[in-house]
Design a protein around this motif. Structure first.
Motif, short mmCIF file in Angstrom:
data_model
loop_
_atom_site.label_atom_id
_atom_site.label_comp_id
_atom_site.label_asym_id
_atom_site.label_seq_id
_atom_site.Cartn_x
_atom_site.Cartn_y
_atom_site.Cartn_z
N ILE A 167 -4.57 -0.39 -7.19
CA ILE A 167 -5.00 0.61 -6.22
C ILE A 167 -6.51 0.69 -6.22
CG2 ILE A 167 -4.85 2.47 -7.92
CD1 ILE A 167 -3.95 4.34 -5.73
N SER A 190 -6.48 13.64 -4.84
CA SER A 190 -5.43 13.01 -5.62
C SER A 190 -4.70 14.04 -6.46
CB SER A 190 -6.01 11.92 -6.53
OG SER A 190 -4.99 11.39 -7.36
N HIS A 216 1.01 8.94 -6.06
CA HIS A 216 0.69 10.29 -5.58
C HIS A 216 1.90 11.22 -5.47
CE1 HIS A 216 -3.39 9.09 -4.79
NE2 HIS A 216 -3.00 8.10 -4.02
N VAL A 244 -3.85 7.50 -10.96
CA VAL A 244 -4.62 6.71 -9.99
C VAL A 244 -5.69 5.88 -10.70
CG1 VAL A 244 -6.28 6.89 -8.09
CG2 VAL A 244 -4.18 8.24 -8.04
N ASN A 295 0.98 4.07 -2.87
CA ASN A 295 0.70 5.46 -2.51
C ASN A 295 1.82 6.39 -2.98
OD1 ASN A 295 -1.06 7.34 -0.71
ND2 ASN A 295 1.03 7.74 -0.04
N GLU A 352 0.83 -1.21 0.00
CA GLU A 352 0.00 0.00 0.00
C GLU A 352 0.86 1.26 0.00
OE1 GLU A 352 -3.09 0.46 -0.40
OE2 GLU A 352 -3.88 -1.58 -0.23
N GLY A 407 -6.03 3.54 1.32
CA GLY A 407 -4.72 2.93 1.37
C GLY A 407 -3.99 3.13 2.68
N LEU A 408 -3.83 4.38 3.13
CA LEU A 408 -3.08 4.65 4.35
C LEU A 408 -3.82 4.15 5.58
CD1 LEU A 408 -1.52 8.14 3.60
CD2 LEU A 408 -0.50 5.88 3.36
#
Length: 472
Positions: A344, A329, A287, A335, A283, A279, A350-351
């Motif tokens: 994803i 985003s 990002h 993404v 990320n 993850e 995710g976080l």
């Protein structure tokens, strides 16, 4: 004097600067709008009304409602209009003041009469062109990924990679794959010609680093807890999907195997759960700020922690305080395509998942930091219990696996296994986001099932495994 008055006086003591400004109530709407926009475009700030700008005398306001109207008028002069919290009224030494907060990290870049402004020292002035461009990219008004680099042509994309992507989408018959890439933002139409965007080149390029040389993951494994001359290094390049696969393989190949309690069973596992690592890699790659071309993503694996550095500050309205809740985003095209490929989820969890998975493996929550224009995430391989759990003293809790325990109760049993006992305070530390009454019911449920027993009363209460008693 209450706390709010003390904070107000502390602001005044700082003096007029990038984040503090004060006016009397006769300030013009345009000057006020310029100050508001300048603060909004930099780091936010506070504007105080009712203080003489030159002498700092507390003149107070004769018409505070009129000043509120003035603030709304000024907010409408910015483009786009500023949406701000209501000003707070304060009384200091008998003078009525208004305090207007300009939040940091607003989602757009604001102009007044066509000028994009910022704050430098005590002055409001136009943003330099390079700073303005970076602000527009950072806040999503001018997405870098959607721009077309000079000299890029359709032939710079790899048709094999595109075909594999299209095949995985199960498009209806007759769907034009090229137009899908246009809609996704990987191609831009210029007259009769289709040209690849940065996003398209990063996702499907024949050689993505020709256009963005630092779109890399610089990976290294160090033998100790700090940088040293002994390390394993790999420069990971290629398209973003290729980088994700290679970075995950690098981590998997360079982690050590440990014995931990996973759920209620002893299990050999990697020092970090790969779900959490995956993850974080997704990320970082999805990002990061690709307009920052002087640096790469850095993946560092030390003996006691894993660090991932991503170029660029947090985007738009995202801050360290709202990181797990905010949904914004910087690279929506990237993404979307990575989501299409299964890398994803667009739900943005995710976080949150990283935090949850680390807790499920009884490891410390990740640490998030902004530093020197980059974003860093750190995982530690230190277990939550003091001293940890070693293979030699790990009890066999498999017998409890069928008792329908929740994840918090399992964590409590792991804690007791490592430390002989658990108190209500210990349990609250393990589950800081859970209401104390819920935790009390968890422990009571374990007592009722005959798994643990309660010892002591009131503040001296603690719990031990019932079958073995407290180990000495």
């Amino acid at each position: 004097m209450d706390d709010s008055q003390k904070e107000l006086l502390a602001l005044i003591e700082k003096g007029i600067g990038p984040r503090v400004q004060w006016f009397l109530e006769d300030v013009s709407p345009t000057i006020l709008a310029e100050t508001m926009a300048g603060m909004a475009n930099t780091r936010g700030g506070t504007i105080l009304f009712g203080i003489d700008p030159e002498t700092r005398d507390f003149r107070g306001l004769a018409d505070s409602e009129g000043v509120v109207d003035l603030i709304f008028e000024a907010a409408l002069l910015t483009d786009p209009p500023l949406i701000l919290p209501m000003p707070e009224q304060q009384e200091v030494d008998g003078a009525i003041l208004l305090q207007l907060a300009i939040p940091a990290g607003l989602p757009q870049v604001y102009a007044v009469e066509g000028r994009f402004l910022g704050r430098e020292g005590r002055f409001t002035s136009p943003l330099p062109p390079r700073t303005l461009r970076n602000k527009l990219i950072e806040r999503g008004d001018l997405p870098f990924e959607s721009q077309v680099p000079h000299w890029a042509r359709l032939e710079d994309l790899d048709p094999v990679k595109i075909d594999a992507y299209i095949a995985g989408l199960n498009l209806p018959k007759g769907e034009d794959p090229t137009q899908l890439l246009v809609r996704r933002g990987c191609l831009q139409e210029y007259g009769r010609e289709l040209l690849p965007t940065y996003a398209g080149l990063l996702l499907f390029g024949r050689f993505s680093q020709r256009w963005l040389p630092n779109a890399l993951v610089m990976s290294a494994r160090f033998s100790g807890p700090s940088f040293s001359d002994e390390f394993v290094r790999q420069e990971i390049s290629g398209t973003l999907p290729q980088q994700l696969r290679a970075a995950e393989n690098f981590v998997r190949d360079n982690l050590v195997t440990v014995v931990r309690l996973v759920g209620l069973a002893r299990q050999e596992t990697l020092e970090y759960p790969m779900e959490a690592v995956r993850e974080l890699l997704v990320n970082a790659i999805a990002h990061r700020d690709y307009s920052v071309q002087g640096d790469s993503i850095h993946l560092h694996v030390f003996s006691n922690r894993l660090e991932l550095h991503s170029p660029g500050v947090l985007p738009g309205p995202v801050t360290l305080d709202n990181l797990l809740e905010a949904r914004f985003s910087r690279n929506p095209v990237i993404v979307q395509v990575l989501s299409d490929m299964g890398f994803i989820e667009r739900m943005g969890y995710g976080l949150n998942r990283v935090v949850r998975v680390m807790r499920e493996h009884n490891l410390e929550a990740p640490r998030f930091e902004e530093m020197a224009g980059s974003f860093r995430v750190t995982l530690t391989n230190r277990v939550l219990q003091p001293g940890g759990v070693t293979a030699s003293r790990m009890p066999d809790l498999d017998r409890l696996a069928g008792l329908e325990l929740n994840s918090r109760q399992e964590a409590a049993l792991r804690y007791i296994s490592a430390n002989n006992r658990i108190t209500n305070s210990d349990y609250q530390t393990l589950c800081p986001d859970v209401h104390p009454e819920t935790l009390r019911r968890d422990l009571a449920g374990l007592v009722k099932k005959g798994i643990i027993m309660k010892v002591g009363t009131k503040r001296g209460t603690y719990y031990i495994l019932k079958e073995t008693g407290e180990r000495k």
